[in-house]
Design an enzyme around this catalytic site. Structure first.
Site, PDB file in Angstrom:
ATOM      1  CG  ASP A   1      -0.540 -10.827  -1.630  1.00 50.39           C
ATOM      2  OD1 ASP A   1      -0.939 -10.851  -2.841  1.00 50.39           O
ATOM      3  OD2 ASP A   1       0.070 -10.013  -0.932  1.00 50.39           O
TER       4      ASP A   1
ATOM      5  CE1 TYR B   1       1.202  -5.278  -7.121  1.00 48.11           C
ATOM      6  CE2 TYR B   1       1.364  -5.746  -9.343  1.00 48.11           C
ATOM      7  CZ  TYR B   1       1.343  -6.192  -8.117  1.00 48.11           C
ATOM      8  OH  TYR B   1       1.211  -7.593  -7.871  1.00 48.11           O
TER       9      TYR B   1
ATOM     10  CE1 TYR C   1       4.311  -5.678  -4.260  1.00 48.94           C
ATOM     11  CE2 TYR C   1       3.570  -4.793  -2.144  1.00 48.94           C
ATOM     12  CZ  TYR C   1       3.166  -5.707  -2.926  1.00 48.94           C
ATOM     13  OH  TYR C   1       1.974  -6.282  -3.148  1.00 48.94           O
TER      14      TYR C   1
ATOM     15  CG  HIS D   1      -5.156 -11.904  -4.923  1.00 49.91           C
ATOM     16  ND1 HIS D   1      -3.784 -12.570  -5.307  1.00 49.91           N
ATOM     17  CD2 HIS D   1      -4.600 -10.949  -3.900  1.00 49.91           C
ATOM     18  CE1 HIS D   1      -2.933 -12.157  -4.528  1.00 49.91           C
ATOM     19  NE2 HIS D   1      -3.307 -10.989  -3.685  1.00 49.91           N
TER      20      HIS D   1
END
Length: 318
Positions: A102, A150, A234, A297
């Site tokens: 990830d 998101y 992010y 995932h």
């Protein structure tokens, strides 16, 4: 049974990092993703140690026991790569293999791209290398998917964290299930006034790879620590694009491995499979990608046996 030990190690980046480690031998750094911590690698720490490697899983910047700065701009990719590279010397080694999952994958790819002299090999689970584009990513995603997507939603202050922190047990139960191969899948578009957790269905029962004890372990690691640091990764996506201009389209030269589940939402994204087919354009020493049927995932948690076998085979080849 091989024991997993815990301690703090000060990276040459200056960050005092909590690590979980097992075994002796060549160094393998295991870099977790979002919203995770060292515990995501519980199966790999033991397996790699028993195969003759020194497996080390740090809590990365902003996460769990490591924690991090209060400034949003202190969570750029250059900081994250610096933290990981900066563990090699304090751990008494001259080089390492980096394995990412990830968000840990861009850190692993970045370490191999920026410091190939220190990285003997690189492996990624779920997230392929994404060459730097011609424009910052957030405006592109906003135009394609809207403000509710998101990654765009996470650019806001405070609101994303509030949704995650409302009920940690519910957060981890929903998110770990929703992105797995056992879930019908999610559309990560946040409704107005909602949170990321709201788009994640709650399971009627947990899948076989996930236990109540696992959920409780994640809750313990996050309790009192929160999501400010993790979400800041992010918030630096456009800043990362600015800071990595010198490495625009630069190759990744160390030997490389890529493992992905065929039900991972990452490969459901537009043009994702086409991009994976072209990875060797930028990673000339990449092995044939490994696809795991039915896996979602959380690659190394959902399919520990297959992932361990692939990683050990790759490490032994180095």
């Amino acid at each position: 049974m091989t024991e997993i030990n815990h301690r703090f190690v000060k990276s040459t980046s200056g960050l005092n990092m909590h690590i979980a480690e097992a075994g002796e031998g060549p160094l393998v750094l295991l870099l977790h993703g979002f919203p995770e911590c060292w515990y995501s690698w519980r199966h790999q720490l033991v397996a790699l140690a028993e195969a003759g490697y020194h497996a080390v899983a740090p809590d990365q910047r902003g996460y769990a026991r490591t924690g991090g700065p209060d400034q949003v701009d202190q969570y750029t990719l250059l900081h994250l790569v610096g933290d990981a590279i900066g563990l090699i010397e304090p751990l008494g080694e001259e080089d390492a293999v980096v394995v990412g999952h990830d968000w840990g994958s861009p850190v692993a790819w970045g370490a191999a791209q920026l410091r190939p002299d220190l990285i003997r090999g690189v492996a990624s689970l779920s997230v392929p290398h994404r060459p730097r584009g011609s424009m910052p990513p957030i405006p592109i995603m906003r135009r394609m998917f809207g403000d509710g997507f998101y990654m765009v939603f996470f650019q806001q202050p405070d609101l994303p964290e509030e949704g995650f922190e409302r009920d940690l047990t519910d957060t981890f139960r929903r998110m770990l299930y929703a992105a797995s191969g056992d879930s019908p899948g999610i559309v990560p578009i946040i409704p107005e006034g909602g949170s990321m957790v709201d788009v994640c269905p709650a399971p009627d029962e947990l899948p076989s790879w996930l236990t109540e004890e696992d959920i409780a372990a994640f809750v313990r690691e996050y309790d009192g620590k929160g999501f400010f640091g993790p979400v800041n990764w992010y918030r630096n996506m456009d800043r990362n694009w600015e800071l990595t201009a010198a490495w625009h389209r630069a190759p990744i030269l160390p030997p490389a491995l890529y493992i992905v589940g065929d039900r991972d939402m990452v490969v459901a994204a537009p043009n994702a499979r086409e991009g994976i087919a072209k990875l060797t354009d930028f990673i000339p020493n990449l092995q044939e990608p490994i696809w795991l049927p039915g896996c979602g995932h959380w690659t190394q948690q959902e399919r520990p046996k297959e992932v361990n076998e692939a990683l050990i085979s790759f490490l032994d080849s180095l």
